[in-house]
Design an enzyme around this catalytic site. Structure first.
Site: not given
Ligand code: PMT
Length: 410
Positions: A208, A278, A288, A323, A337, A341
């Site tokens: 991503n 995810d 490949k 986040f 979330k 969580k």
């Molecule tokens: O890195 P930059 O370029 O500065 O960009 C910053 C950012 C946009 C990445 C950051 O500000 C941000 O929003 N990070 C969270 C991105 C994310 O994966 O969000 P989500 O809504 O998909 O996940 C929710 C939360 O669960 C997040 O805290 C994530 O770290 C966590 N997660 C998600 C999926 C997973 N399999 N395990 C997790 O722990």
């Protein structure tokens, strides 16, 4: 942080004196009012006029120079400053100060001031490593003088090793550190940053747009506020946020999961800014993938572990911050979330907003807590956003501390 701060910049006679010009410019750019003082030897490397022109203040070189209002220069300045920085600091100046000698403007001012003094030494590697210099450095540290240790690399004398004056960015970081309240001292904060790379075959992967900037800003600010910080990050192209932050680099979500699980018991606070995939390709091919005749290829995906959700299940007294990177229904998704969580805080990040989210130095977020309170943070640098998030974390730490049953300190 440095706005309107009165900073005395002491320049001594080393080749790195030319870098001090850049330090002066960076301090001025951040709003500090800089007064330069120089030793006689420093003036052999660079002229006072350069510093005077850039600082807009007279440069003091003569011990017996009086300020405009006839006050004794070194005493008047030493009284009015917020910080004194000696850069570069030669072996000679360290030796003199460590042994109580005050025979020029810089050394007398160090003796006369009660404000923090930061040394950024620069010298030949053998000089730096000599027992005498090291003893002087230890003696000065014991007297609570601050140090930005020299970096390793090519030295002006032709040798290679530790002795180069630290990078200007690092010196600025240290100065900002000195001015920061250490309200996270005693806390171990685990921060995740960056993307994950989910392999498809030996040459391709799914990822991503995360660069790690938001997580790195959090790590830097938490360390600055006194926390012990562990940074677990996906692959990135950034420079390390600070030399004193251990960094664990992982590739995919399962590696991040294992690294986080390995640190969880040792920390009190977890902030997950990483953009964890995810899903991952179900089968990673050993060869490949070649072009198909019909032009299409179907990739089967399976779920990755939800790291934060697992932490929510097993948290004890931890503070968990997540986040939520969203492209629609920001608050609704973030709230789900937060609850699913079992988080204490969630930082809702609408990544469609200009200047916010992936790959930029700024962000615009909303911070939600578990009691339904929302704080809207306008477009600010990621460093500033990190500080605001940490302000909320500190409030939670204080609340937990207050709610903890007696005896509190045992
Ligand atoms: O890195 P930059 O370029 O500065 O960009 C910053 C950012 C946009 C990445 C950051 O500000 C941000 O929003 N990070 C969270 C991105 C994310 O994966 O969000 P989500 O809504 O998909 O996940 C929710 C939360 O669960 C997040 O805290 C994530 O770290 C966590 N997660 C998600 C999926 C997973 N399999 N395990 C997790 O722990």
């Amino acid at each position: 942080m440095l706005k309107n701060k009165e900073i005395i910049l002491g320049v001594t006679g080393g080749i790195a004196a030319y870098k001090t010009v850049e330090l002066l410019r960076e301090l001025s750019k951040r709003g500090a009012n800089v007064h330069v003082v120089m030793t006689q030897n420093a003036q052999r490397f660079i002229t006072p006029l350069t510093f005077q022109t850039l600082s807009g203040n007279p440069v003091l070189c003569d011990m017996f120079q009086l300020l405009e209002d006839s006050k004794i220069g070194h005493v008047a300045l030493a009284d009015s400053a917020d910080l004194m920085v000696i850069a570069p600091a030669t072996a000679n100046i360290l030796g003199k100060i460590a042994n109580g000698i005050a025979d020029d403007f810089v050394t007398t001012m160090v003796m006369a001031t009660k404000v923090p003094v930061l040394f950024a030494p620069s010298m030949n590697v053998n000089m730096w490593e000599s027992d005498i210099v090291q003893r002087n450095v230890e003696r000065l540290k014991a007297h609570r003088y601050e140090f930005m240790d020299p970096a390793e690399g090519d030295l002006a004398c032709g040798s290679v090793g530790k002795g180069r004056m630290a990078d200007i960015e690092e010196i600025i970081e240290k100065i900002e550190d000195i001015f920061t309240t250490k309200d996270l001292t005693g806390q171990h904060v685990l921060i995740t940053a960056g993307p994950t790379l989910e392999p498809i075959d030996p040459v391709r992967y799914i990822t991503n747009r995360s660069t790690g900037r938001m997580g790195f800003a959090l790590a830097k600010m938490a360390r600055r506020r006194g926390a012990e910080v562990t940074l677990i990050t996906g692959p990135h192209y950034l420079s390390v946020p600070r030399r004193d932050i251990p960094q664990i680099v992982v590739n995919d979500a399962r590696e991040m999961h294992d690294a986080v699980a390995g640190c969880f018991d040792d920390c009190q606070i977890v902030i997950m800014a990483a953009a964890v995939a995810d899903f991952r390709p179900q089968d990673v091919l050993e060869e490949k993938i070649t072009k198909r005749k019909n032009g299409s290829y179907c990739l089967e995906m399976e779920k990755n572990p939800d790291i934060l959700k697992e932490l929510g299940e097993k948290k004890r007294n931890h503070i968990l911050v997540g986040f939520a990177a969203e492209t629609s229904e920001l608050m609704e998704h973030a709230e789900v979330k937060l609850q699913e969580k079992k988080l204490d805080l969630i930082v809702a990040n609408d990544v469609t907003q200009p200047g916010a989210g992936f790959g930029v130095d700024t962000n615009r977020v909303k911070i939600l807590d578990a009691f339904g309170k929302v704080r809207t943070v306008p477009l600010l640098s990621k460093d500033e956003v990190a500080h605001i998030i940490l302000d909320h974390v500190v409030k939670l730490v204080k609340k937990k501390e207050k709610d903890r049953p007696w005896p509190r300190n045992w």
